[in-house]
Enzyme design. Structure first.
Site, mmCIF file in Angstrom:
data_model
loop_
_atom_site.group_PDB
_atom_site.id
_atom_site.type_symbol
_atom_site.label_atom_id
_atom_site.label_comp_id
_atom_site.label_asym_id
_atom_site.label_seq_id
_atom_site.Cartn_x
_atom_site.Cartn_y
_atom_site.Cartn_z
ATOM 1 N N TYR A 144 52.235 -37.626 85.357
ATOM 2 C CA TYR A 144 50.940 -37.805 84.695
ATOM 3 C C TYR A 144 50.393 -36.491 84.139
ATOM 4 O O TYR A 144 49.531 -36.488 83.276
ATOM 5 C CB TYR A 144 49.907 -38.414 85.665
ATOM 6 C CG TYR A 144 50.222 -39.836 86.097
ATOM 7 C CD1 TYR A 144 51.485 -40.379 85.897
ATOM 8 C CD2 TYR A 144 49.262 -40.625 86.696
ATOM 9 C CE1 TYR A 144 51.778 -41.665 86.292
ATOM 10 C CE2 TYR A 144 49.552 -41.930 87.095
ATOM 11 C CZ TYR A 144 50.821 -42.430 86.888
ATOM 12 O OH TYR A 144 51.116 -43.714 87.278
ATOM 13 N N LYS A 195 63.347 -41.105 94.626
ATOM 14 C CA LYS A 195 64.492 -41.619 93.869
ATOM 15 C C LYS A 195 65.511 -40.488 93.831
ATOM 16 O O LYS A 195 65.893 -39.971 92.776
ATOM 17 C CB LYS A 195 64.000 -42.022 92.468
ATOM 18 C CG LYS A 195 64.996 -42.779 91.628
ATOM 19 C CD LYS A 195 65.255 -44.197 92.098
ATOM 20 C CE LYS A 195 66.324 -44.855 91.259
ATOM 21 N NZ LYS A 195 66.865 -46.076 91.842
ATOM 22 N N ASP A 227 63.101 -48.202 94.598
ATOM 23 C CA ASP A 227 63.467 -49.598 94.319
ATOM 24 C C ASP A 227 63.636 -50.376 95.622
ATOM 25 O O ASP A 227 63.174 -51.507 95.765
ATOM 26 C CB ASP A 227 64.743 -49.671 93.451
ATOM 27 C CG ASP A 227 65.769 -48.605 93.789
ATOM 28 O OD1 ASP A 227 65.468 -47.732 94.635
ATOM 29 O OD2 ASP A 227 66.875 -48.633 93.241
ATOM 30 N N ASP A 251 51.212 -45.002 92.607
ATOM 31 C CA ASP A 251 50.373 -45.826 91.733
ATOM 32 C C ASP A 251 50.903 -47.262 91.729
ATOM 33 O O ASP A 251 50.163 -48.237 91.911
ATOM 34 C CB ASP A 251 50.429 -45.230 90.315
ATOM 35 C CG ASP A 251 49.317 -45.744 89.420
ATOM 36 O OD1 ASP A 251 48.508 -46.566 89.885
ATOM 37 O OD2 ASP A 251 49.253 -45.331 88.247
ATOM 38 N N ASP A 255 49.572 -50.935 94.141
ATOM 39 C CA ASP A 255 49.153 -52.191 93.504
ATOM 40 C C ASP A 255 49.990 -53.364 94.033
ATOM 41 O O ASP A 255 49.480 -54.464 94.219
ATOM 42 C CB ASP A 255 49.285 -52.119 91.981
ATOM 43 C CG ASP A 255 48.017 -51.598 91.311
ATOM 44 O OD1 ASP A 255 47.275 -50.846 91.973
ATOM 45 O OD2 ASP A 255 47.758 -51.943 90.149
#
Ligand code: NAD
Length: 364
Positions: A144, A195, A227, A251, A255
């Site tokens: 970001y 990852k 994943d 993030d 959710d």
């Protein structure tokens, strides 16, 4: 009497509605626990763009600097989506606020309330009674913020888009230490999401974490590819306690967890730095699809207020009283539309807040 100044930034969409509801509850708790709150309202996001052309005006920043904490609703909406990306409400207000105050750690507690089992997409036996998971998300680094960032001409009539995923040792170290401390005070288990099979930045995260972990021998540390983490959260959320994620993964996964818990409208968050100052906001956005209807769920905002009491004001008892009142309100059958089940007592945003405020118990 103890007295605190809170910067009040309702923002856009459902922000002002859920904020009004939460202020009602926080005031009730402050009265009961005998401290005083002064609310310092300020503009942020699209509302600030409309009023003065900037998503984060100087006056708002000054008000935040004069406060013990920032209480924020949500920013953004379709009205401002045609602005250039760097001028859009989220990018031009939330990211600079986090950066300006050095709020590098985002804590997102997710509670699976037993009463809300029927609204979760998971089978109730998978949820576990009262399971709670804490997501610790790195907030000021990674994709970001990394430079270079932009869309550039290639010189052949096409364009190239670049986002940069960059982390430095110190950024990883400070959030790792915080997550370890939190894990130590809970079930002594920390799961780090990365990852590392493809990302260099994940390899540095692992290196730093393995080093920091030596200071916390009693905390068991595991690494999980993002994943796989997304899959395991759906299969068996009970196996997790504290999840540490870099910015983007945190993030997304928080959710996912909100969805598993029942609704995005339930989830609070605290953004913290190296002092007690913090920014508190629900995990969801401005929900333009339901804004202005009086039906938004205010519990995420109310619970963010409880976190504000806990981390920035040190008012632990009042924080717990709010959390217990939310639990009791749900147990008594109150539901907003997003968490309604057949036959439930469905109420609007403000009614829900009144019900929570009425259930705040006095100090022992
Ligand atoms: P959103 O979180 O606003 O909404 C996603 C879904 O969740 C919608 O169906 C919405 O109705 C529902 N929802 C969210 N909060 C709710 C609540 N309190 N009660 C009941 N239902 C709720 O995400 P989005 O639609 O992707 O984004 C809408 C706008 O919000 C965009 O402009 C986006 O940029 C912005 N946004 C802001 C923040 C923030 O301020 N921190 C975070 C995310 C998105």
């Amino acid at each position: 009497m103890r007295s605190y100044r809170i910067a009040l930034l309702p923002g856009d969409g459902i922000g002002p509605e859920v904020m009004e509801a939460a202020v009602h509850v926080l005031q009730a708790a402050a009265r009961e626990y005998q401290f005083e709150l002064s609310w310092l309202p300020a503009l942020v996001g699209g509302a600030a763009i409309d009023a003065c052309g900037k998503a984060l005006p100087e006056t708002t920043l000054e008000i935040c600097q004069q406060s013990h904490a920032i209480f924020l609703g949500a920013v953004g909406g379709p009205k401002w989506e045609s602005l250039p990306p760097e001028a859009q409400p989220e990018r031009a207000s939330l990211l600079p606020l986090r950066k300006f105050f050095g709020l590098y750690a985002n804590l997102r507690p997710v509670t699976f309330y037993p009463e809300l089992g029927p609204v979760s997409p998971l089978k109730e036996e998978r949820l576990g009674k009262g399971t709670d998971i804490l997501v610790v998300r790195e907030l000021t680094g990674g994709l970001y913020f990394g430079e270079p960032k932009g869309i550039y001409p290639t010189g052949h009539g096409t364009e190239r888009a670049v986002d940069t995923l960059v982390y430095e040792t110190e950024e990883i170290e400070r959030i790792s230490r915080l997550a370890m401390k939190i894990a130590q005070a809970r079930k002594r288990k920390l799961t780090v999401v990365d990852k590392a099979n493809v990302l260099q930045s994940s390899l540095l995260w692992r290196k730093v974490l393995n080093r920091v972990a030596q200071e916390f021998p009693e905390v068991s540390l595991e690494f999980l590819y993002v994943d796989n983490a997304a899959l395991q959260l759906v299969r068996d959320p009970r196996r997790f306690d504290v999840l540490l994620c870099e910015n983007l993964f945190g993030d997304i996964l928080s959710d996912e967890l909100a969805g598993l818990a029942g609704s995005l409208g339930l989830l609070p968050s605290a953004s913290l730095g190296s002092t007690r100052f913090g920014l508190y906001e629900p995990a969801g956005g401005s929900a333009p699809d339901i804004a202005g209807k009086g039906i938004a769920n205010p519990l995420g905002q109310i619970l963010s207020g409880a976190l504000l009491f806990r981390y920035s004001l040190g008012e632990e008892e009042a924080a717990r009283a709010i959390e217990k009142a939310v639990q009791k309100t749900l147990a008594d059958g109150y539901r907003t539309a997003d968490i309604a089940t057949p036959g439930a007592h469905v109420v609007g945003t403000q009614e829900m807040a009144v019900a929570v405020a009425e259930r705040i118990e006095p100090p022992n």
